[in-house]
Design a protein around this motif. Structure first.
Motif, PDB file in Angstrom:
ATOM      1  N   TRP A 212      57.170  44.699  63.151  1.00 42.17           N
ATOM      2  CA  TRP A 212      56.073  44.741  62.184  1.00 42.17           C
ATOM      3  C   TRP A 212      54.969  43.751  62.529  1.00 42.17           C
ATOM      4  N   ASP A 213      55.302  42.665  63.222  1.00 43.23           N
ATOM      5  CA  ASP A 213      54.249  41.771  63.708  1.00 43.23           C
ATOM      6  C   ASP A 213      53.413  42.476  64.772  1.00 43.23           C
ATOM      7  N   MET A 214      54.061  43.206  65.668  1.00 41.51           N
ATOM      8  CA  MET A 214      53.334  43.918  66.711  1.00 41.51           C
ATOM      9  C   MET A 214      52.507  45.062  66.131  1.00 41.51           C
ATOM     10  N   VAL A 215      53.018  45.721  65.093  1.00 41.85           N
ATOM     11  CA  VAL A 215      52.227  46.761  64.416  1.00 41.85           C
ATOM     12  C   VAL A 215      50.932  46.156  63.875  1.00 41.85           C
ATOM     13  N   ALA A 216      51.042  44.990  63.241  1.00 45.93           N
ATOM     14  CA  ALA A 216      49.840  44.340  62.699  1.00 45.93           C
ATOM     15  C   ALA A 216      48.878  43.925  63.805  1.00 45.93           C
ATOM     16  N   LEU A 217      49.410  43.370  64.880  1.00 48.01           N
ATOM     17  CA  LEU A 217      48.567  42.874  65.962  1.00 48.01           C
ATOM     18  C   LEU A 217      47.904  43.987  66.764  1.00 48.01           C
ATOM     19  N   SER A 218      48.473  45.178  66.734  1.00 48.22           N
ATOM     20  CA  SER A 218      47.942  46.290  67.532  1.00 48.22           C
ATOM     21  C   SER A 218      47.072  47.223  66.698  1.00 48.22           C
ATOM     22  N   ASP A 219      46.447  46.700  65.649  1.00 48.40           N
ATOM     23  CA  ASP A 219      45.634  47.567  64.788  1.00 48.40           C
ATOM     24  C   ASP A 219      44.342  48.025  65.460  1.00 48.40           C
ATOM     25  N   ARG A 220      43.869  47.264  66.466  1.00 49.38           N
ATOM     26  CA  ARG A 220      42.615  47.619  67.136  1.00 49.38           C
ATOM     27  C   ARG A 220      42.757  47.792  68.639  1.00 49.38           C
ATOM     28  N   ALA A 221      43.708  47.123  69.225  1.00 48.20           N
ATOM     29  CA  ALA A 221      43.923  47.207  70.668  1.00 48.20           C
ATOM     30  C   ALA A 221      45.405  47.083  70.956  1.00 48.20           C
ATOM     31  N   PRO A 222      45.882  47.708  72.024  1.00 52.37           N
ATOM     32  CA  PRO A 222      47.288  47.565  72.379  1.00 52.37           C
ATOM     33  C   PRO A 222      47.660  46.100  72.580  1.00 52.37           C
ATOM     34  N   VAL A 223      48.905  45.776  72.311  1.00 52.18           N
ATOM     35  CA  VAL A 223      49.394  44.403  72.438  1.00 52.18           C
ATOM     36  C   VAL A 223      50.240  44.281  73.697  1.00 52.18           C
ATOM     37  N   LYS A 224      49.879  43.345  74.574  1.00 57.45           N
ATOM     38  CA  LYS A 224      50.714  43.039  75.730  1.00 57.45           C
ATOM     39  C   LYS A 224      51.898  42.215  75.215  1.00 57.45           C
ATOM     40  N   VAL A 225      53.091  42.767  75.338  1.00 59.39           N
ATOM     41  CA  VAL A 225      54.282  42.126  74.792  1.00 59.39           C
ATOM     42  C   VAL A 225      54.957  41.251  75.843  1.00 59.39           C
ATOM     43  N   ILE A 226      55.243  41.838  77.017  1.00 60.65           N
ATOM     44  CA  ILE A 226      55.835  41.088  78.123  1.00 60.65           C
ATOM     45  C   ILE A 226      54.873  41.131  79.301  1.00 60.65           C
ATOM     46  N   THR A 229      50.276  37.210  80.389  1.00 67.27           N
ATOM     47  CA  THR A 229      49.493  36.802  79.218  1.00 67.27           C
ATOM     48  C   THR A 229      50.052  37.430  77.945  1.00 67.27           C
ATOM     49  N   GLY A 230      51.324  37.848  77.961  1.00 69.01           N
ATOM     50  CA  GLY A 230      51.892  38.557  76.835  1.00 69.01           C
ATOM     51  C   GLY A 230      52.374  37.662  75.716  1.00 69.01           C
ATOM     52  N   LEU A 231      52.765  38.288  74.619  1.00 69.31           N
ATOM     53  CA  LEU A 231      53.389  37.542  73.526  1.00 69.31           C
ATOM     54  C   LEU A 231      54.612  36.794  74.052  1.00 69.31           C
ATOM     55  N   LEU A 232      55.352  37.444  74.947  1.00 66.46           N
ATOM     56  CA  LEU A 232      56.505  36.845  75.611  1.00 66.46           C
ATOM     57  C   LEU A 232      56.119  36.690  77.080  1.00 66.46           C
ATOM     58  N   ARG A 233      55.747  35.490  77.467  1.00 66.55           N
ATOM     59  CA  ARG A 233      55.177  35.273  78.797  1.00 66.55           C
ATOM     60  C   ARG A 233      56.245  35.348  79.876  1.00 66.55           C
ATOM     61  N   ASP A 234      56.062  36.302  80.783  1.00 60.95           N
ATOM     62  CA  ASP A 234      57.023  36.494  81.858  1.00 60.95           C
ATOM     63  C   ASP A 234      56.386  37.381  82.921  1.00 60.95           C
ATOM     64  N   LYS A 235      56.898  37.299  84.141  1.00 63.41           N
ATOM     65  CA  LYS A 235      56.454  38.153  85.246  1.00 63.41           C
ATOM     66  C   LYS A 235      57.686  38.738  85.930  1.00 63.41           C
ATOM     67  N   PRO A 236      58.352  39.686  85.264  1.00 61.28           N
ATOM     68  CA  PRO A 236      59.625  40.198  85.775  1.00 61.28           C
ATOM     69  C   PRO A 236      59.500  41.398  86.713  1.00 61.28           C
ATOM     70  N   GLY A 237      58.280  41.717  87.156  1.00 63.55           N
ATOM     71  CA  GLY A 237      58.071  42.901  87.973  1.00 63.55           C
ATOM     72  C   GLY A 237      57.574  44.090  87.188  1.00 63.55           C
ATOM     73  N   PHE A 238      57.402  43.913  85.884  1.00 60.47           N
ATOM     74  CA  PHE A 238      56.845  44.944  85.015  1.00 60.47           C
ATOM     75  C   PHE A 238      56.158  44.277  83.830  1.00 60.47           C
ATOM     76  N   GLU A 239      55.301  45.034  83.171  1.00 58.91           N
ATOM     77  CA  GLU A 239      54.682  44.593  81.926  1.00 58.91           C
ATOM     78  C   GLU A 239      55.010  45.592  80.831  1.00 58.91           C
ATOM     79  N   VAL A 240      55.121  45.102  79.606  1.00 61.98           N
ATOM     80  CA  VAL A 240      55.418  45.948  78.458  1.00 61.98           C
ATOM     81  C   VAL A 240      54.281  45.819  77.454  1.00 61.98           C
ATOM     82  N   THR A 241      53.736  46.963  77.051  1.00 64.13           N
ATOM     83  CA  THR A 241      52.643  47.007  76.079  1.00 64.13           C
ATOM     84  C   THR A 241      53.083  47.820  74.870  1.00 64.13           C
TER      85      THR A 241
END
Length: 321
Positions: A212-226, A229-241
């Protein structure tokens, strides 16, 4: 890409083929009812019975775990990233050498980017069968699973032996290790000492994002999750939006690496020059690199979707800058 070409890259929830003998704890009471699914890539299954739906390399693997209430997945570790989001049910994730360093309860849509170098397990604490979807870093998902010593010992008591090759042998069915092949050795004290015991206060702010936090944050633009520069900062070979109705765009986009679309809620229409396809929660769609496509809800109501994109970064230990 014709609709038939794309359909071959879509795994429908109702077509998922489970494996009930994927891992060493498949006979251990409390873990013997779990089902493992390998959707994209071979994952880390230890069983030759595991069906792989899509074998095309993506730089990451997509899998899933389905479990009835009170069923748990035993403590283990991976060499590369392991991120889960809840598709259905209520789940308790726990971690540490004996699973008592910390824990968190996740519900539909929540995501957990579990730190590497830490034993972790999870159990369905809901009242119905539940499903969690998994993203594993690397085409070979780090080469396999590393189990806490007590898991291997418990499994042997119930007939399953894991070979040093990473393959399972069921002694109850008369199987024995081949000549020259030894059982998987237990982790020794020096290896165990390298496994982290982070507290819940250390893990939650950096590794868990709530639906529900991500739903609120993505009201105007997609949210980079992983991501870097994501909510969860990591570089695991993929990004999650994370994308919702308010942040979906009719403008086509394309990526240098393969991407994957995984709806959590609502129905989504994916459109490209030669056709379109509709996805429902639990479906998984592999989008070829370079294919321009748009993604938007196809019906009214709540709609949220995870998009996973390969980055070309090496899969490895959890990174945090």
């Amino acid at each position: 890409m014709t609709p038939q070409d794309i359909e071959a890259r879509i795994v429908r929830y109702g077509d998922l083929q489970p494996c009930k003998t994927a891992f060493i704890d498949a006979h251990t009471p409390g873990s013997d009812q779990k089902e493992n699914f390998t959707i994209i890539g071979g994952g880390v299954s230890e069983s030759p019975d595991q069906h792989v739906h899509i074998t095309i390399p993506h730089g990451f693997n997509i899998g899933a775990a389905g479990q009835p209430p009170k069923c748990r997945n035993s403590l283990h570790d991976h060499r590369t990233a392991e991120a889960f989001f809840v598709l259905s049910g209520r789940w308790r994730f726990f971690w540490g050498r004996y699973g008592d360093a910390g824990e968190v309860v996740l519900e539909k849509g929540d995501i957990f980017n579990i730190p590497t170098g830490v034993f972790r397990g999870f159990e369905n604490i809901g009242t119905n069968y539940g499903m969690i979807m998994a993203i594993l870093g690397g085409d070979d998902a780090g080469g396999g699973v590393m189990w806490a010593p007590q898991v291997i010992e418990d499994a042997a008591d119930h007939g399953l032996v894991l070979a040093e090759t990473g393959k399972l042998y069921d002694t109850k069915e008369g199987a024995t290790l081949p000549d020259g092949v030894n059982p998987m050795p237990l982790m020794q004290a020096d290896e165990l000492a390298q496994r982290g015991e982070p507290t819940t206060a250390q893990v939650l702010p950096n590794h868990v994002a709530r639906y529900w936090d991500m739903v609120a944050l993505s009201d105007r633009a997609p949210v980079k999750v992983i991501g870097e520069t994501g909510l969860l900062r990591d570089k695991p070979g993929f990004e999650v939006t994370f994308i919702t109705r308010g942040s979906a765009s009719a403008s086509p986009t394309q990526f240098e690496h393969p991407s994957v679309l995984m709806p959590v809620t609502g129905h989504w229409k994916v459109t490209w020059d030669d056709g379109a396809a509709t996805l429902a929660p639990g479906d998984t769609m592999s989008v070829p690199e370079g294919l321009a496509h748009s993604v938007a809800p196809s019906m009214t109501g709540e709609a949220a979707l995870y998009q996973i994109v390969g980055t070309g970064d090496p899969a490895g230990l959890t990174w945090k800058g």
